[in-house]
Design an enzyme around this catalytic site. Structure first.
Site, PDB file in Angstrom:
ATOM      1  N   ASP A   1       0.828  -1.195   0.000  1.00  0.00           N
ATOM      2  CA  ASP A   1       0.000   0.000   0.000  1.00  0.00           C
ATOM      3  C   ASP A   1       0.873   1.260   0.000  1.00  0.00           C
ATOM      4  O   ASP A   1       1.895   1.321   0.691  1.00  0.00           O
ATOM      5  CB  ASP A   1      -0.885  -0.012   1.256  1.00  0.00           C
TER       6      ASP A   1
ATOM      7  N   GLU B   1       1.455  -0.693  -5.135  1.00  0.00           N
ATOM      8  CA  GLU B   1       0.442   0.327  -5.384  1.00  0.00           C
ATOM      9  C   GLU B   1       1.194   1.655  -5.386  1.00  0.00           C
ATOM     10  O   GLU B   1       1.463   2.241  -4.334  1.00  0.00           O
ATOM     11  CB  GLU B   1      -0.639   0.340  -4.305  1.00  0.00           C
TER      12      GLU B   1
END
Length: 552
Positions: A213, A276
């Site tokens: 993330d 990401e």
């Protein structure tokens, strides 16, 4: 027969299915999806034809940001089950031929993490505070934030710490997201050592990889200088994370991922990392997937592309070229838990645009047209070489919930912007399994943490399984052909085409997509699959696509 030791490089061509655990299947009826619920539906995913599942965060968390605020990285949050449930899910998935990718959140922790609680009880300059980014404020009495950085969720990116007994000074701490998600200081060796240990902890338990993330945000610019975010342009929806900003895509970040890659390389069965990273241009993104760093990086340029043949051709070409330069695969994605579902985006007046959520008072999409375009789009996506990530429900053609009442919303971005940004709740709605069951089969009690729109009934799995022309049937058909024909390991070759048409071949499959509204002639070849039931096999209607048996 001896077992082959030749690497499979499965991650180069895999189709990965993102599961949002809160919304996939609820086994205990509390209204929130859980790990045992996922385990019971693994046969559905096997039949769909995917290679791996990625689970959005299920680690222990106060759930302020739906699990992206982690308070314990080595335990499972009770709302999802237990660590034993997680290990059972891994075992069951592996037994079914599916790999499991966990979601790791290294940019920030929850404010309830023991480290942050220790930091609040410790004085400025202490080792406990050095794990985070605390700074004195500006102004005569430190009443102003240390710089002008903005939170991705709205408002300033700094919060003044609570008053402490015996201390007159109050510092500010950085949070690029919600105030209850303080950013870690990745210049601190203790932080780096902790996450290396967390990686090993879950790798030892059989996890096949990690989705990272905010992979572009760990390192901040020296001195934390001010930065003015530019105004949003139509079609340019990631301006909150511009690559030239001092809080994103800093050079030192790559040392972290080299270290992580070296850890994964010590484990068998080809463990992987996927980034990401909202990074532009593609050449910058490719730096995250060099041979000694991560294995994949989501292609958000592709996700953000408007419904236009030339625009898609440009992003496909630049993506493949950039990834080829570092020997990495492109990783194509159309939707995820952070974006309005592409079925809905493609039904807007500017098809493909990415609004920050859609509410009751916003433009409502043309649901039928959006689905028609989405069905055509998957022919392009699955026809490309590289890896693909699907978001749960897209195989049903699920639209965004665009008329949800404000009282149900839970996204922190909605509250931090006082409702100006609708947020991401609309793409996170509980999954419809059975049209006539409580909560559409999500559970047996009828409770759901977010309300399901009435339209979801017609998209339920049991309804689509009865229909050979359903979107679910189409996905199963295309995924089967993709695997049989080895399209993920293939190579793209363009054919000349009309203005609104993309025409390319990948091995034995020729892909033709009509982005326009007028019919166009089809090239020669036997139709293997089509997004519409074609009346004339020599004509391709607007907003539709086919796969042809390549005759060249």
């Amino acid at each position: 027969m001896p077992v082959s030791t030749k690497p499979s490089f499965w991650w180069r061509h895999a189709v990965i299915y993102q599961i949002y655990p809160r919304s996939f299947a609820d086994s205990n009826g509390d209204g929130i999806g859980d790990l045992p619920g996922i385990a019971t539906h693994l046969p559905y995913l096997v039949k769909l034809g995917v290679d791996a599942i990625w689970l959005s965060p299920c680690f222990r968390s106060p759930q302020i940001d739906a699990g992206y605020d982690v308070s314990d990285y080595r335990d499972i949050d009770p709302i999802f089950g237990t660590r034993a449930d997680f290990e059972h899910l891994i075992s069951e998935a592996h037994g079914a031929g599916l790999r499991v990718i966990a979601d790791l959140v290294p940019n920030h922790t929850s404010d309830q993490h023991p480290w942050f609680q220790q930091a609040l009880l410790s004085p400025p300059g202490s080792p406990e505070r050095a794990r985070y980014i605390f700074r004195d404020g500006k102004g005569k009495h430190g009443e102003l934030p240390p710089n002008n950085w903005k939170s991705v969720f709205g408002g300033i990116a700094w919060t003044k710490e609570p008053e402490r007994a015996g201390s007159a000074s109050r510092q500010w701490y950085l949070h690029l997201f919600d105030s209850r998600q303080p950013d870690l200081n990745w210049d601190n060796p203790e932080v780096r050592a902790e996450f290396e240990d967390i990686l090993r902890f879950w790798l030892d338990r059989g996890v096949d990889g990690f989705r990272i993330d905010v992979a572009h945000g760990l390192i901040k610019g020296k001195g934390l200088p001010d930065f003015q975010v530019r105004a949003t342009m139509v079609g340019d929806h990631d301006d909150k994370t511009p690559s030239d900003a001092p809080m994103w895509d800093r050079e030192g970040i790559h040392d972290i991922y080299r270290s992580w890659r070296s850890i994964l390389n010590t484990y068998p069965d080809e463990r992987m990392l996927v980034a990401e990273a909202w990074v532009k241009p593609q050449e910058r993104l490719a730096r995250y997937v060099r041979s000694d760093e991560m294995h994949q990086a989501f292609n958000f340029d592709y996700l953000l592309t408007l419904w236009n043949a030339q625009a898609y051709r440009d992003v496909i070409d630049t993506s493949i070229q950039a990834m080829n330069a570092v020997g990495a695969p492109a990783t194509w994605v159309m939707s995820n838990h952070d974006t309005v579902r592409h079925v809905t985006r493609l039904g807007l007046s500017i098809p493909g645009t990415r609004p920050p959520g859609i509410g009751e008072n916003d433009e409502q999409p043309d649901e039928e047209l959006g689905l028609r375009r989405a069905r055509a789009a998957i022919f392009m996506t699955l026809g490309l070489p590289g890896s693909v990530t699907l978001y749960q429900g897209e195989e049903l053609g699920l639209p965004e919930h665009t008329t949800m009442e404000a009282r149900f919303r839970q996204d922190p971005a909605f509250f931090r912007t006082e409702g100006k940004e609708i947020g991401r709740d609309g793409c996170r709605i509980p999954f419809p399994w059975k049209a006539d069951a409580p909560a559409l089969g999500f559970n047996t009690t009828g409770k759901t943490w977010l309300p399901q729109p009435k339209s979801y009934k017609r998209y339920a799995v049991d309804q689509e399984e009865k229909n050979s022309d359903s979107t679910l049937a189409l996905y199963r058909q295309l995924l089967k052909i993709r695997k049989e024909r080895g399209l993920g390991d293939g190579a793209l070759q363009w054919h000349e085409s009309m203005e609104d048409v993309l025409d390319f071949e990948n091995g034995s499959v020729r892909v033709v997509i009509n982005f326009g509204t007028e019919e166009v002639p089809l090239p020669q070849g036997t139709i293997m699959a089509s997004s519409l039931d074609l009346d004339q096999t020599k004509i391709l209607p607007g907003n539709s696509a086919v796969w042809l048996e390549n005759v060249d």
